[in-house]
Design a protein around this motif. Structure first.
Motif, PDB file in Angstrom:
ATOM      1  N   HIS A  25       0.829  -1.215   0.000  1.00 22.17           N
ATOM      2  CA  HIS A  25       0.000   0.000   0.000  1.00 22.17           C
ATOM      3  C   HIS A  25       0.865   1.268   0.000  1.00 22.17           C
ATOM      4  O   HIS A  25       0.439   2.302  -0.525  1.00 22.17           O
ATOM      5  N   ILE A  26       2.064   1.192   0.548  1.00 26.75           N
ATOM      6  CA  ILE A  26       2.976   2.354   0.526  1.00 26.75           C
ATOM      7  C   ILE A  26       3.351   2.691  -0.917  1.00 26.75           C
ATOM      8  O   ILE A  26       3.515   3.856  -1.267  1.00 26.75           O
ATOM      9  N   LYS A  27       3.427   1.672  -1.758  1.00 26.35           N
ATOM     10  CA  LYS A  27       3.763   1.906  -3.167  1.00 26.35           C
ATOM     11  C   LYS A  27       2.735   2.793  -3.853  1.00 26.35           C
ATOM     12  O   LYS A  27       3.059   3.523  -4.778  1.00 26.35           O
ATOM     13  N   SER A  28       1.475   2.730  -3.405  1.00 24.84           N
ATOM     14  CA  SER A  28       0.440   3.541  -4.043  1.00 24.84           C
ATOM     15  C   SER A  28       0.472   4.995  -3.555  1.00 24.84           C
ATOM     16  O   SER A  28      -0.194   5.852  -4.129  1.00 24.84           O
ATOM     17  N   LEU A  29       1.256   5.263  -2.512  1.00 26.61           N
ATOM     18  CA  LEU A  29       1.445   6.658  -2.078  1.00 26.61           C
ATOM     19  C   LEU A  29       2.344   7.369  -3.076  1.00 26.61           C
ATOM     20  O   LEU A  29       3.058   6.751  -3.848  1.00 26.61           O
ATOM     21  N   THR A  30       2.287   8.682  -3.040  1.00 27.45           N
ATOM     22  CA  THR A  30       3.156   9.423  -3.965  1.00 27.45           C
ATOM     23  C   THR A  30       4.608   9.157  -3.606  1.00 27.45           C
ATOM     24  O   THR A  30       4.950   8.980  -2.442  1.00 27.45           O
ATOM     25  N   ASN A  31       5.442   9.136  -4.620  1.00 30.35           N
ATOM     26  CA  ASN A  31       6.861   8.878  -4.396  1.00 30.35           C
ATOM     27  C   ASN A  31       7.512  10.104  -3.787  1.00 30.35           C
ATOM     28  O   ASN A  31       7.633  11.137  -4.425  1.00 30.35           O
ATOM     29  N   LYS A  32       7.895   9.998  -2.587  1.00 30.39           N
ATOM     30  CA  LYS A  32       8.645  11.058  -1.933  1.00 30.39           C
ATOM     31  C   LYS A  32       9.553  10.412  -0.901  1.00 30.39           C
ATOM     32  O   LYS A  32       9.427   9.235  -0.600  1.00 30.39           O
ATOM     33  N   ILE A  33      10.441  11.163  -0.395  1.00 24.83           N
ATOM     34  CA  ILE A  33      11.396  10.621   0.574  1.00 24.83           C
ATOM     35  C   ILE A  33      10.661  10.292   1.862  1.00 24.83           C
ATOM     36  O   ILE A  33       9.937  11.124   2.413  1.00 24.83           O
ATOM     37  N   ARG A  34      10.834   9.103   2.325  1.00 17.14           N
ATOM     38  CA  ARG A  34      10.182   8.655   3.563  1.00 17.14           C
ATOM     39  C   ARG A  34      10.984   9.121   4.773  1.00 17.14           C
ATOM     40  O   ARG A  34      12.215   9.180   4.746  1.00 17.14           O
ATOM     41  N   GLN A  35      10.252   9.400   5.829  1.00 21.26           N
ATOM     42  CA  GLN A  35      10.911   9.798   7.078  1.00 21.26           C
ATOM     43  C   GLN A  35      11.453   8.555   7.762  1.00 21.26           C
ATOM     44  O   GLN A  35      10.919   7.464   7.621  1.00 21.26           O
ATOM     45  N   PHE A  51      -4.326   6.803   5.229  1.00 19.97           N
ATOM     46  CA  PHE A  51      -4.486   6.351   3.848  1.00 19.97           C
ATOM     47  C   PHE A  51      -4.369   4.830   3.772  1.00 19.97           C
ATOM     48  O   PHE A  51      -5.205   4.158   3.163  1.00 19.97           O
ATOM     49  N   ILE A  52      -3.349   4.279   4.408  1.00 18.52           N
ATOM     50  CA  ILE A  52      -3.125   2.824   4.374  1.00 18.52           C
ATOM     51  C   ILE A  52      -4.241   2.106   5.133  1.00 18.52           C
ATOM     52  O   ILE A  52      -4.746   1.065   4.698  1.00 18.52           O
ATOM     53  N   ARG A  53      -4.679   2.689   6.256  1.00 20.87           N
ATOM     54  CA  ARG A  53      -5.759   2.101   7.040  1.00 20.87           C
ATOM     55  C   ARG A  53      -7.033   2.001   6.185  1.00 20.87           C
ATOM     56  O   ARG A  53      -7.724   0.980   6.200  1.00 20.87           O
ATOM     57  N   GLY A  54      -7.304   3.051   5.407  1.00 18.71           N
ATOM     58  CA  GLY A  54      -8.481   3.021   4.533  1.00 18.71           C
ATOM     59  C   GLY A  54      -8.361   1.944   3.468  1.00 18.71           C
ATOM     60  O   GLY A  54      -9.335   1.257   3.154  1.00 18.71           O
ATOM     61  N   LYS A  55      -7.181   1.781   2.891  1.00 19.19           N
ATOM     62  CA  LYS A  55      -6.962   0.748   1.874  1.00 19.19           C
ATOM     63  C   LYS A  55      -7.135  -0.645   2.481  1.00 19.19           C
ATOM     64  O   LYS A  55      -7.771  -1.518   1.884  1.00 19.19           O
ATOM     65  N   VAL A  56      -6.557  -0.868   3.659  1.00 12.96           N
ATOM     66  CA  VAL A  56      -6.632  -2.186   4.302  1.00 12.96           C
ATOM     67  C   VAL A  56      -8.071  -2.480   4.712  1.00 12.96           C
ATOM     68  O   VAL A  56      -8.561  -3.596   4.543  1.00 12.96           O
ATOM     69  N   LYS A  58     -10.794  -1.520   3.281  1.00 10.85           N
ATOM     70  CA  LYS A  58     -11.582  -1.871   2.100  1.00 10.85           C
ATOM     71  C   LYS A  58     -11.331  -3.317   1.707  1.00 10.85           C
ATOM     72  O   LYS A  58     -12.240  -4.025   1.277  1.00 10.85           O
ATOM     73  N   GLN A  59     -10.098  -3.785   1.841  1.00 11.36           N
ATOM     74  CA  GLN A  59      -9.772  -5.155   1.444  1.00 11.36           C
ATOM     75  C   GLN A  59     -10.267  -6.177   2.469  1.00 11.36           C
ATOM     76  O   GLN A  59     -10.637  -7.286   2.121  1.00 11.36           O
ATOM     77  N   THR A  60     -10.218  -5.813   3.723  1.00 11.75           N
ATOM     78  CA  THR A  60     -10.594  -6.771   4.771  1.00 11.75           C
ATOM     79  C   THR A  60     -12.030  -6.566   5.238  1.00 11.75           C
ATOM     80  O   THR A  60     -12.420  -7.095   6.278  1.00 11.75           O
ATOM     81  N   ASN A  61     -12.815  -5.837   4.493  1.00 11.56           N
ATOM     82  CA  ASN A  61     -14.185  -5.513   4.885  1.00 11.56           C
ATOM     83  C   ASN A  61     -15.014  -6.777   5.056  1.00 11.56           C
ATOM     84  O   ASN A  61     -15.838  -6.874   5.973  1.00 11.56           O
ATOM     85  N   LYS A  62     -14.831  -7.786   4.224  1.00 10.03           N
ATOM     86  CA  LYS A  62     -15.634  -9.001   4.269  1.00 10.03           C
ATOM     87  C   LYS A  62     -15.261  -9.902   5.442  1.00 10.03           C
ATOM     88  O   LYS A  62     -16.105 -10.621   5.964  1.00 10.03           O
ATOM     89  N   THR A  63     -13.992  -9.881   5.859  1.00  7.75           N
ATOM     90  CA  THR A  63     -13.514 -10.853   6.853  1.00  7.75           C
ATOM     91  C   THR A  63     -13.283 -10.242   8.221  1.00  7.75           C
ATOM     92  O   THR A  63     -12.657 -10.872   9.066  1.00  7.75           O
ATOM     93  N   GLU A  64     -13.758  -9.049   8.445  1.00  2.23           N
ATOM     94  CA  GLU A  64     -13.451  -8.423   9.734  1.00  2.23           C
ATOM     95  C   GLU A  64     -14.332  -8.997  10.841  1.00  2.23           C
ATOM     96  O   GLU A  64     -15.434  -9.473  10.617  1.00  2.23           O
ATOM     97  N   THR A  65     -13.842  -8.913  12.039  1.00  6.72           N
ATOM     98  CA  THR A  65     -14.544  -9.440  13.206  1.00  6.72           C
ATOM     99  C   THR A  65     -15.360  -8.337  13.867  1.00  6.72           C
ATOM    100  O   THR A  65     -15.283  -7.167  13.486  1.00  6.72           O
ATOM    101  N   ASN A  66     -16.107  -8.705  14.859  1.00  5.28           N
ATOM    102  CA  ASN A  66     -16.925  -7.721  15.579  1.00  5.28           C
ATOM    103  C   ASN A  66     -16.055  -6.676  16.264  1.00  5.28           C
ATOM    104  O   ASN A  66     -16.425  -5.502  16.342  1.00  5.28           O
TER     105      ASN A  66
END
Length: 187
Positions: A25-35, A51-56, A58-66
């Protein structure tokens, strides 16, 4: 460093995914120097974490727990909007662009002044070359005049030969006196 910054491993543990998933998911961020932190480990800013939390999510929406559902409901109040992240990136790019444009404007002004100086120097050089050419022509004409004064005319060659003969006759008539030296015994 700030407490809000997290490493890739910390974010992966918090979201319950692997480090590789976070790096993907970091790859989908804009290319800039990381801290990095003081140990040289890459850390993610709060915006990047959201941003990464939102991406994850969306992918784990079906399998998430209570538990994750409850956490996500509380996070919805703080949910990261991808548009907000992109807007912040666009603003940063605009600032950099404005700085670069200002630098380019200064460079162009310098180049314009250098070009005008070069043109002035070229004009001066051309004027000097023209003056030199005129002076050379004047010198050539003066030299021609001087040569024409010194060159004897065709009729004067006979006069020169007569003068030479006269000078030879004078030498014969009036021989030079030899210097008498005290060591000369031929007298």
């Amino acid at each position: 460093m700030s407490d809000n910054l997290k490493t890739i491993r910390e974010l992966a543990d918090e979201l319950g995914v692997s480090k590789q998933a976070i790096q993907y998911h970091i790859k989908s961020l804009t290319n800039k120097i990381r801290q990095t932190n003081d140990k040289g480990i890459v850390v993610l800013s709060v915006d990047e974490q959201h941003f990464i939390r939102g991406k994850v999510d969306k992918q784990t929406n079906k399998t998430e727990t209570n538990k994750q559902t409850n956490r996500r409901q509380t996070d919805k109040q703080k949910e990261w909007d991808i548009n907000q992240y992109l807007r912040s990136e666009i603003e940063e790019i605009k600032k950099n662009r404005d700085k670069q444009l200002a630098v380019k404007d200064k460079q162009l002004e310098n180049k314009d002044s250098q070009i005008s100086q070069m043109q002035n120097l070229l004009d001066q050089q051309q004027r000097l070359a023209l003056q030199d050419k005129k002076m050379l022509e004047e010198y050539k004409s003066e030299i021609k005049e001087l040569k024409s004064l010194n060159i004897p005319k065709q009729g004067s060659e006979k006069d020169d030969s007569i003068q030479k003969e006269n000078s030879v006759e004078n030498v014969v008539k009036y021989p030079r006196k030899r210097n008498k030296k005290w060591w000369d015994f031929r007298r």
